[in-house]
Motif scaffolding. Structure first.
Motif: not given
Ligand SMILES: [Fe+2]
Lengths: 163, 434
Positions: A45, A56-59, A69, A154-155, A158-159, B187-188, B361-362, B365-368
């Motif tokens: 992040i 925490v991480s984005i992934i 996944r 950033g905000m 969903g990815i 986590a945003r 993270n699960i 997270a924005v990519a969860s």
């Protein structure tokens, strides 16, 4: 130097371009085969993030979570990928950072830009990738891959793509 | 507009999710009146520390003053109105406006003005609250959780929270060291949809088997012998958990609704089915630390509480058992941002905090692989509601089967009820029709 090198930068670039192509073509099972059995895949992040364990991480996927996944991305009930996301990516500025000839391992940094399109919306992702590669049985394997997005802090919406 | 006509028994009008005028009314009559979560005191541990957020789309700042007191101020210069502090968090014993250099202390008092002579006729005085960073009308803390209200009058924070405070207690009491700390980053994510949707969804037991089908199936087919450093253990387990059959939600899960719109979803039993941490390697060390701090009976009692998502209307939803908190910030009628925070339990093993991060993270997270299907669903609700075929949205599941457990607290028939949605809209209506 008379020692035979394990790899050339051209070979590494070819590997990275092939990997990028697998992702653009959504060939996730083939992409997974590029990873070693204890590999990790990490989108922090922030650029300053030192490890994936206390932040925490984005992934952050270990091999097991990465498999799940990818299996989900191939599942027909995935609402977030219906319709599927289209991507086109460019990899450049490939640089060998740390080379260990004895163990045939190398860290490779590169820059990327991805255009993503889904449901009539387009987004751009960009950033830096660090590949930790090993070379054995005449093949490259990804032992770890860190992706620092320029907008990691950033905000975002969903990815569902992979970088 | 007659607000009263938008909420009926068992249904709400689609305009409550769509109409920008209703959103403006919500900012004025709900978000500017109710107690809004600002942050946790541990986000500003030292004098000079600050954390910036929003209340009703207005910039505010929580600060720790030199005397250790906490303040919540409007983040706005008393001179020409520029936002004074731009970093989200940091430390500074003085806040200086970028525009004309007015400076403020951590409690918002004006302490210095460059070229003061020119302001004389304007009667600008150092220390004059009229030219300070204005203090928000009310702010209070419940055991470290800081809330503020932009309304100078109204119920106290204690009255507002009522017995939902037990969920906060559950989170804090789990710490062998007696306290909790926000750590591990934020986590945003942003979704295109109305802010109320997430409150409905987070206590919605019916949706996981539909919305999360892809991640449930993917996790169920995962080979458990594959290498994991812990991330996959927690992640895959959580995804499988979403796939418990609906009968389980009917038989073993409860839903409770509270005055002022709060609610929580939880387990009826302490049957270990969902207290999954008991099986974790660190649990022994954690349990003995908790037992040492609280005594065996108290420790068992603390661990037997099985609350999952607690919604504190209209700004937060948290998981006391899993040490996660989401802050919901409405941006417009169809845009909402969510900030996810993790808590470290003081006195608990480091490995437990690592699990908190893996869990976040699960779930946040924005990519969860889980969350992204929720976000897609919000987006489809936003698009679907544009359709004019039927103006009404059903909220009637489980209606008529609620029982009053204590005064004002309703218990739903089971974990698949929409009680929390009906309760939220009743409260929503009472704010908006005032
Ligand atoms: Fe969900």
């Amino acid at each position: 130097m008379d020692k035979k090198t394990c790899f050339t930068i051209q070979e590494i670039e070819t590997f990275l371009f092939m990997e990028a192509r697998l992702l653009d073509e959504r060939r996730y099972s083939d992409w997974l085969k590029l990873f070693s059995l204890t590999a990790w895949y990490w989108v922090p992040i922030s650029k300053e993030q030192e490890n994936p364990y206390d932040h925490v991480s984005i992934i952050y996927d270990d091999r097991k979570l990465l498999e799940t996944r990818l299996r989900r991305l191939n599942n027909k009930n995935i609402h977030a990928e219906n319709p599927p996301t289209q991507t086109s990516r460019i990899i450049g500025n490939v640089t060998l950072e740390n080379i260990d000839e004895t163990s045939c391992i190398v860290d490779v940094s590169s820059q990327f830009q991805i255009v993503e399109f889904r449901g009539n919306r387009q987004r751009i992702f960009a950033g830096k990738i660090m590949h930790h590669l090993s070379f054995n049985r005449n093949k490259f394997f990804i032992d770890g891959k860190r992706i620092d997005l320029v907008n990691a802090e950033g905000m975002m919406e969903g990815i569902t793509i992979l970088f | 507009m007659n607000i009263d006509q938008l909420v009926e028994a068992g249904r709400v009008h689609r305009r409550v999710y769509l109409d920008p005028d209703i959103f403006d009314l919500e900012l004025k009559k709900l978000f500017s009146v109710a107690w809004i979560y600002v942050g946790h005191e541990s986000q500003v541990p030292n004098p000079g520390d600050y954390y910036c957020t929003e209340i009703a789309c207005q910039p505010v700042i929580m600060t720790r003053n030199v005397d250790n007191s906490i303040h919540v101020l409007f983040n706005r210069c008393g001179h020409r109105g520029a936002k004074v502090v731009s970093d989200e968090s940091g430390n500074s014993d003085i806040f200086t406006c970028c525009y004309h250099g007015w400076s403020y202390s951590n409690d918002g008092k004006l302490i210095a003005v460059p070229q003061p002579r020119g302001y004389e006729k304007n009667s600008v005085k150092i220390g004059d609250p009229a030219f300070g960073m204005a203090v928000v009308p009310r702010f209070e803390s419940y055991r470290g959780f800081v809330f503020a209200s932009l309304s100078p009058t109204g119920p106290s924070l204690n009255k507002f929270l009522g017995s939902i405070t037990k969920s906060f207690d559950d989170l804090i009491d789990r710490a062998p060291g007696g306290d909790i700390v926000v750590q591990g980053g934020v986590a945003r994510h942003l979704y295109r949809g109305n802010w109320k949707l997430i409150f409905e969804n987070l206590c919605d037991g019916l949706h996981p088997n539909c919305v999360h089908k892809s991640s449930i199936e993917a996790a169920e087919n995962q080979d458990d012998s594959v290498f994991s450093d812990g991330a996959g253990e927690i992640g895959v387990r959580q995804m499988r958990q979403n796939g418990v059959p609906w009968s389980f939600w009917e038989e073993s899960v409860g839903l409770w609704a509270f005055p002022y719109g709060h609610s929580y979803l939880g387990d009826y039993h302490d049957d270990e089915k969902l207290i999954i941490e008991r099986k974790n390697p660190f649990f022994k060390a954690y349990y003995s630390a908790l037992k040492k701090a609280k005594g065996k009976n108290k420790a068992e009692k603390i661990l037997s509480i099985a609350r999952w998502n607690t919604n504190v209307f209209p700004t937060i939803s948290f998981m006391s058992q899993f040490r996660q908190l989401r802050v919901i910030r409405p941006l417009s009628v169809d845009k909402t941002e969510v900030l996810g925070f993790c808590f470290r339990l003081k006195g608990a093993p480091e490995a437990m905090f690592h699990d908190t991060i893996r869990f976040a993270n699960i779930t946040n997270a924005v990519a969860s692989p889980v969350l992204t299907d929720d976000l897609e669903t919000y987006d489809r609700i936003r698009r679907g509601l544009e359709a004019q075929g039927n103006d009404w949205i059903s909220t009637g599941r489980g209606m008529g089967k609620d029982t009053e457990e204590e005064r004002g607290v309703l218990r739903a028939e089971n974990g698949l009820s929409e009680l929390h949605i009906r309760n939220m809209f009743n409260v929503w209506l009472s704010y908006l029709s005032k």
